[in-house]
Design a protein around this motif. Structure first.
Motif, PDB file in Angstrom:
ATOM      1  N   SER A 177      -9.979   0.935  -3.029  1.00 33.71           N
ATOM      2  CA  SER A 177     -10.635   2.016  -3.762  1.00 33.71           C
ATOM      3  C   SER A 177     -10.085   2.173  -5.184  1.00 33.71           C
ATOM      4  CB  SER A 177     -10.463   3.343  -3.000  1.00 33.71           C
ATOM      5  OG  SER A 177      -9.095   3.661  -2.836  1.00 33.71           O
ATOM      6  N   GLY A 178      -9.560   1.092  -5.744  1.00 32.26           N
ATOM      7  CA  GLY A 178      -9.060   1.150  -7.110  1.00 32.26           C
ATOM      8  C   GLY A 178      -7.974   0.121  -7.343  1.00 32.26           C
ATOM      9  N   SER A 179      -7.342   0.203  -8.503  1.00 36.64           N
ATOM     10  CA  SER A 179      -6.265  -0.731  -8.828  1.00 36.64           C
ATOM     11  C   SER A 179      -5.225  -0.021  -9.687  1.00 36.64           C
ATOM     12  CB  SER A 179      -6.813  -1.955  -9.568  1.00 36.64           C
ATOM     13  OG  SER A 179      -7.361  -1.570 -10.824  1.00 36.64           O
ATOM     14  N   GLN A 180      -4.045  -0.593  -9.753  1.00 39.22           N
ATOM     15  CA  GLN A 180      -2.962  -0.046 -10.570  1.00 39.22           C
ATOM     16  C   GLN A 180      -2.228  -1.187 -11.244  1.00 39.22           C
ATOM     17  OE1 GLN A 180      -2.194   3.063 -11.426  1.00 39.22           O
ATOM     18  NE2 GLN A 180      -0.560   2.228 -12.742  1.00 39.22           N
ATOM     19  N   THR A 181      -2.069  -1.073 -12.572  1.00 43.66           N
ATOM     20  CA  THR A 181      -1.420  -2.122 -13.348  1.00 43.66           C
ATOM     21  C   THR A 181      -0.063  -1.656 -13.863  1.00 43.66           C
ATOM     22  OG1 THR A 181      -3.534  -3.077 -14.038  1.00 43.66           O
ATOM     23  CG2 THR A 181      -1.617  -3.588 -15.392  1.00 43.66           C
ATOM     24  N   TYR A 182       0.926  -2.520 -13.735  1.00 39.94           N
ATOM     25  CA  TYR A 182       2.259  -2.313 -14.294  1.00 39.94           C
ATOM     26  C   TYR A 182       2.511  -3.396 -15.337  1.00 39.94           C
ATOM     27  CZ  TYR A 182       3.095   0.727 -10.269  1.00 39.94           C
ATOM     28  OH  TYR A 182       3.010   1.737  -9.328  1.00 39.94           O
ATOM     29  N   THR A 183       3.170  -3.023 -16.409  1.00 35.43           N
ATOM     30  CA  THR A 183       3.431  -3.992 -17.467  1.00 35.43           C
ATOM     31  C   THR A 183       4.921  -4.059 -17.769  1.00 35.43           C
ATOM     32  OG1 THR A 183       3.119  -2.338 -19.218  1.00 35.43           O
ATOM     33  CG2 THR A 183       1.184  -3.621 -18.551  1.00 35.43           C
ATOM     34  N   ASN A 184       5.335  -5.240 -18.250  1.00 34.72           N
ATOM     35  CA  ASN A 184       6.683  -5.477 -18.752  1.00 34.72           C
ATOM     36  C   ASN A 184       7.748  -5.069 -17.733  1.00 34.72           C
ATOM     37  OD1 ASN A 184       5.340  -6.381 -21.006  1.00 34.72           O
ATOM     38  ND2 ASN A 184       5.470  -4.431 -22.059  1.00 34.72           N
ATOM     39  N   ASP A 185       8.816  -4.399 -18.167  1.00 36.57           N
ATOM     40  CA  ASP A 185       9.920  -4.108 -17.252  1.00 36.57           C
ATOM     41  C   ASP A 185       9.536  -3.092 -16.177  1.00 36.57           C
ATOM     42  OD1 ASP A 185      12.717  -4.811 -16.750  1.00 36.57           O
ATOM     43  OD2 ASP A 185      13.144  -2.701 -17.156  1.00 36.57           O
ATOM     44  N   ALA A 186       8.438  -2.352 -16.386  1.00 38.99           N
ATOM     45  CA  ALA A 186       7.982  -1.406 -15.371  1.00 38.99           C
ATOM     46  C   ALA A 186       7.520  -2.123 -14.104  1.00 38.99           C
ATOM     47  CB  ALA A 186       6.848  -0.549 -15.920  1.00 38.99           C
ATOM     48  N   ILE A 187       7.265  -3.420 -14.203  1.00 39.47           N
ATOM     49  CA  ILE A 187       6.882  -4.192 -13.015  1.00 39.47           C
ATOM     50  C   ILE A 187       7.970  -4.097 -11.954  1.00 39.47           C
ATOM     51  CG2 ILE A 187       6.511  -6.548 -12.169  1.00 39.47           C
ATOM     52  CD1 ILE A 187       5.107  -7.127 -14.852  1.00 39.47           C
ATOM     53  N   SER A 247      -3.390   6.344  -5.751  1.00 34.14           N
ATOM     54  CA  SER A 247      -4.286   6.267  -4.594  1.00 34.14           C
ATOM     55  C   SER A 247      -5.323   5.189  -4.842  1.00 34.14           C
ATOM     56  CB  SER A 247      -4.964   7.624  -4.357  1.00 34.14           C
ATOM     57  OG  SER A 247      -4.003   8.631  -4.120  1.00 34.14           O
ATOM     58  N   ILE A 248      -5.017   3.974  -4.391  1.00 31.43           N
ATOM     59  CA  ILE A 248      -5.939   2.852  -4.630  1.00 31.43           C
ATOM     60  C   ILE A 248      -6.433   2.270  -3.309  1.00 31.43           C
ATOM     61  CG2 ILE A 248      -4.876   2.294  -6.848  1.00 31.43           C
ATOM     62  CD1 ILE A 248      -3.480  -0.061  -5.454  1.00 31.43           C
ATOM     63  N   GLY A 249      -6.208   2.984  -2.220  1.00 30.83           N
ATOM     64  CA  GLY A 249      -6.612   2.469  -0.926  1.00 30.83           C
ATOM     65  C   GLY A 249      -5.636   1.406  -0.443  1.00 30.83           C
ATOM     66  N   SER A 250      -6.122   0.533   0.417  1.00 32.82           N
ATOM     67  CA  SER A 250      -5.290  -0.531   0.978  1.00 32.82           C
ATOM     68  C   SER A 250      -5.223  -1.702   0.003  1.00 32.82           C
ATOM     69  CB  SER A 250      -5.851  -1.011   2.322  1.00 32.82           C
ATOM     70  OG  SER A 250      -5.855   0.055   3.258  1.00 32.82           O
ATOM     71  N   VAL A 251      -4.020  -2.177  -0.290  1.00 27.78           N
ATOM     72  CA  VAL A 251      -3.849  -3.302  -1.209  1.00 27.78           C
ATOM     73  C   VAL A 251      -4.360  -4.568  -0.545  1.00 27.78           C
ATOM     74  CG1 VAL A 251      -2.183  -4.723  -2.461  1.00 27.78           C
ATOM     75  CG2 VAL A 251      -1.900  -2.237  -2.395  1.00 27.78           C
ATOM     76  N   THR A 302       0.838  -1.201   0.000  1.00 27.56           N
ATOM     77  CA  THR A 302       0.000   0.000   0.000  1.00 27.56           C
ATOM     78  C   THR A 302       0.876   1.255   0.000  1.00 27.56           C
ATOM     79  OG1 THR A 302      -1.776  -1.147   1.189  1.00 27.56           O
ATOM     80  CG2 THR A 302      -1.781   1.259   1.272  1.00 27.56           C
ATOM     81  N   GLY A 303       1.945   1.222   0.800  1.00 27.13           N
ATOM     82  CA  GLY A 303       2.863   2.356   0.850  1.00 27.13           C
ATOM     83  C   GLY A 303       3.580   2.575  -0.475  1.00 27.13           C
ATOM     84  N   PHE A 304       3.958   1.467  -1.152  1.00 25.01           N
ATOM     85  CA  PHE A 304       4.633   1.594  -2.448  1.00 25.01           C
ATOM     86  C   PHE A 304       3.724   2.275  -3.456  1.00 25.01           C
ATOM     87  CE2 PHE A 304       7.021  -2.615  -1.438  1.00 25.01           C
ATOM     88  CZ  PHE A 304       7.777  -1.950  -0.484  1.00 25.01           C
ATOM     89  N   MET A 305       2.454   1.856  -3.468  1.00 31.49           N
ATOM     90  CA  MET A 305       1.528   2.448  -4.434  1.00 31.49           C
ATOM     91  C   MET A 305       1.346   3.939  -4.153  1.00 31.49           C
ATOM     92  SD  MET A 305       0.769   0.112  -6.588  1.00 31.49           S
ATOM     93  CE  MET A 305       2.492  -0.365  -6.322  1.00 31.49           C
ATOM     94  N   SER A 306       1.244   4.297  -2.900  1.00 32.97           N
ATOM     95  CA  SER A 306       1.091   5.701  -2.543  1.00 32.97           C
ATOM     96  C   SER A 306       2.332   6.499  -2.937  1.00 32.97           C
ATOM     97  CB  SER A 306       0.829   5.828  -1.035  1.00 32.97           C
ATOM     98  OG  SER A 306       0.727   7.185  -0.655  1.00 32.97           O
ATOM     99  N   ALA A 307       3.523   5.930  -2.663  1.00 29.92           N
ATOM    100  CA  ALA A 307       4.772   6.617  -3.016  1.00 29.92           C
ATOM    101  C   ALA A 307       4.918   6.751  -4.526  1.00 29.92           C
ATOM    102  CB  ALA A 307       5.961   5.860  -2.437  1.00 29.92           C
ATOM    103  N   ASN A 308       4.340   5.820  -5.268  1.00 33.10           N
ATOM    104  CA  ASN A 308       4.387   5.884  -6.735  1.00 33.10           C
ATOM    105  C   ASN A 308       3.339   6.830  -7.308  1.00 33.10           C
ATOM    106  OD1 ASN A 308       6.426   3.997  -6.679  1.00 33.10           O
ATOM    107  ND2 ASN A 308       5.109   2.249  -7.191  1.00 33.10           N
ATOM    108  N   GLY A 309       2.526   7.404  -6.424  1.00 33.84           N
ATOM    109  CA  GLY A 309       1.534   8.371  -6.870  1.00 33.84           C
ATOM    110  C   GLY A 309       0.180   7.784  -7.209  1.00 33.84           C
TER     111      GLY A 309
END
Length: 612
Positions: free
Chosen positions: A451-461, A424-428, A415-422
């Motif tokens: 409260s949402g989701s975030q997808t990373y693809t390929n090397d951005a994972i 806001s998806i709530g608690s993972v 959850t903290g990583f997602m927030s630091a990456n900008g």
């Protein structure tokens, strides 16, 4: 021409003959004082002042003339020694490197932003790098120690149009003797000026210049001073895109505790001060190859690395164009650490492959490489989206180190990583992922929050975890919570995940799911186990192999499968290190030790290429 004042009271014909040979001309009949050069009346004193002289000063100068002239003579002789050492081409490149005719501009960005560049050298040649050659205008001998610093302030132009450093140095010495802080300025090839200053503001410089009958020089953010013991020895004017350079006459210059071949351009752009090393590509590779691959490795692996690095340098030499150079010295392009990294083994690899590069359809390839694949490389489009015909996934032949690793994260950390990456998806609460059909690497990773989701693809994972204690994931060749641990990483890749649209919801019949196909016809699909229904998608765990996902209806498209998070912790187990496209360095080592030559190694990792 501007005249270098020599005392008329003492006749040194042999000195004048030397001066003629050095400077090319000498006017014995009109040896005026410095004061005369600035439009002052001719006086009887051997050394006039910039602002003229009165009778008392003239008389005193006449009485002390012999002493002053001896001082001047000593200064001129010292300048001659420096100039003799500096004029002409300085051999700052190795012969084999210069024969290629290709030089690069390397920004030493690993230094970070600094206000000065410390130069550790017993002598310093200053001049211009033009048409592949460094032509020295002068060589400076240090009293305390050199540094390059920014000198953007305003000055007074006391003299200009001087051809040689000796003239500029002698003029500056005369002016300094009369209380002016004068500095020789290298403006362009065979063109020197002398400035007085610096002044805090342009207005102050204009006022002082008006009193002396001279012109003020406005601020220039690109101007550089070469200092000796903190005092300016030479200014680099750096006007209109003409930038001066420096180098040690030995061919190896030490700056900020690092030693490098070639020449240096202290460069300022948008307030950032960078040391730019101009070096021939073969000399560059003497450092890059052992910086990127251990010099103790097999010679054929080192040769493969040399060809890959040479090719990569020329296809990526635009990366830092907006910064005023071509490549940097970090992993953003290629690691370049200077002479300290050079080794006879890697130098041999560079020399024995001199000028050899890799081509596809007659064009240089972008010869990307990385440390270890963990068993299988990846297609370019599953790393950077773009399909590159010569960057195809291949199975390793003899990779010597799979570099196994494990990372563990709590849901709170995710959850903290997602927030630091900008984001806001709530608690993972969960993670979905999808694998590559060609290599079994992860190509899609979705973090599902309250409260949402975030997808990373390929090397951005890998970068999704950049705010963790250990930074980016080592590679995308990993499993989550061991859900695919039973599938050997060197086995054929499993079929891709498939989605079955449920219209109506699927009917479970023993070990089969009965679902309508795209035409609405009920279809009986064998499955090993059946997961929960996520939204409108039925995720099937395939029965062909543990951890593989498939459907017998090819019309269905691949989609992510859902991971199971044990407790509140996500455990990632992986192999390999790096992005996974192109040449595996540990794989190249293994192939070399197995008897493959560098051409065979390169042609294994880069599909349908020519090495020449």
């Amino acid at each position: 021409m501007r005249r270098l004042r020599v005392c008329k009271q003492i006749n040194f014909p042999s000195f004048r003959r030397i001066f003629v040979r050095m400077q090319g001309s000498y006017d014995d009949a009109n040896l005026g004082c410095i004061g005369e050069q600035f439009g002052n009346s001719r006086t009887t004193s051997p050394c006039g002042s910039l602002g003229g002289t009165d009778a008392a000063t003239a008389q005193k100068d006449k009485e002390d003339g012999k002493f002053i002239c001896l001082q001047t003579l000593f200064c001129v002789i010292a300048v001659m020694v420096i100039t003799f050492a500096g004029i002409g081409a300085v051999p700052v490149y190795s012969q084999e490197a210069a024969s290629t005719g290709i030089h690069l501009r390397i920004g030493l960005t690993s230094r970070g932003e600094a206000d000065s560049i410390t130069i550790d050298s017993n002598a310093l040649a200053v001049g211009f790098h033009q048409d592949g050659y460094f032509n020295a205008e002068a060589t400076l001998l240090p009293a305390s120690g050199f540094a390059a610093v920014r000198a953007p302030a305003s000055y007074i132009r006391a003299a200009e149009g001087l051809t040689y450093f000796a003239q500029a140095q002698n003029t500056a010495s005369e002016l300094s003797a009369h209380g002016h802080n004068a500095i020789p300025v290298l403006v362009s090839p065979s063109s020197w000026s002398v400035y007085i200053g610096p002044y805090p503001t342009f207005g102050e410089a204009e006022a002082a210049a008006a009193q002396l009958g001279r012109a003020a020089v406005p601020p220039n953010p690109a101007r550089i001073a070469i200092t000796d013991g903190g005092r300016p020895a030479v200014l680099f004017g750096n006007y209109n895109g003409v930038f001066a350079h420096f180098a040690s006459p030995t061919g190896i210059t030490t700056i900020d505790s690092g030693s490098y071949r070639g020449v240096f351009e202290p460069f300022v752009r948008e307030g950032i001060f960078t040391a730019v090393n101009i070096v021939y590509i073969e000399d560059y590779l003497r450092s890059v190859v052992p910086s990127e691959m251990p010099a103790s490795w097999h010679i054929e692996a080192l040769k493969a690395q040399a060809v890959a690095a040479r090719t990569y340098a020329l296809t990526r030499n635009h990366v830092h164009r907006d910064n005023g150079f071509q490549l940097c010295d970090t992993v953003i392009t290629q690691v370049y650490r200077g002479v300290s990294m050079e080794h006879e083994n890697s130098t041999r690899a560079v020399q024995e492959t001199r000028g050899i590069m890799a081509y596809h359809n007659g064009e240089l390839i972008e010869a990307v490489y990385f440390s270890s694949s963990g068993g299988h490389t990846e297609d370019s489009e599953n790393v950077w989206l773009t399909v590159v015909p010569y960057l195809r996934a291949v199975r390793e032949v003899a990779e010597t180190d799979y570099m196994e690793w494990t990372r563990s994260f709590t849901l709170g950390q995710l959850t903290g990583f997602m927030s630091a990456n900008g984001h806001s998806i709530g608690s993972v609460t969960a993670v979905r992922y999808r694998r590559s059909p060609s290599s079994s690497r992860m190509v899609e990773l979705t973090f599902i929050g309250t409260s949402g989701s975030q997808t990373y693809t390929n090397d951005a994972i890998r970068g999704a975890f950049r705010h963790s204690a250990d930074g980016n994931l080592q590679s995308t060749n990993f499993s989550i919570n061991n859900t695919s641990a039973a599938v050997p990483l060197d086995a054929p890749a499993p079929p891709p995940a498939q989605t079955v649209q449920t219209r109506p919801p699927a009917v479970i019949d023993g070990n089969y799911a009965i679902v309508p196909d795209v035409h609405g016809v009920p279809t009986r699909l064998p499955v090993g186990t059946l997961s929960t229904i996520l939204g409108g998608n039925l995720i099937l765990y395939g029965s062909s192999a543990p951890g593989a996902y498939h459907t017998e209806t090819p019309a269905y498209q691949p989609l992510a499968v859902s991971s199971t998070i044990t407790g509140d912790r996500l455990v990632i187990t992986g192999r390999g290190w790096g992005h996974g496209a192109g040449m595996s360095q540990f794989g190249a080592r293994g192939m070399a030790e197995a008897g493959y030559n560098f051409v065979q190694i390169l042609q294994h990792y880069y599909t349908d290429i020519e090495v020449r």
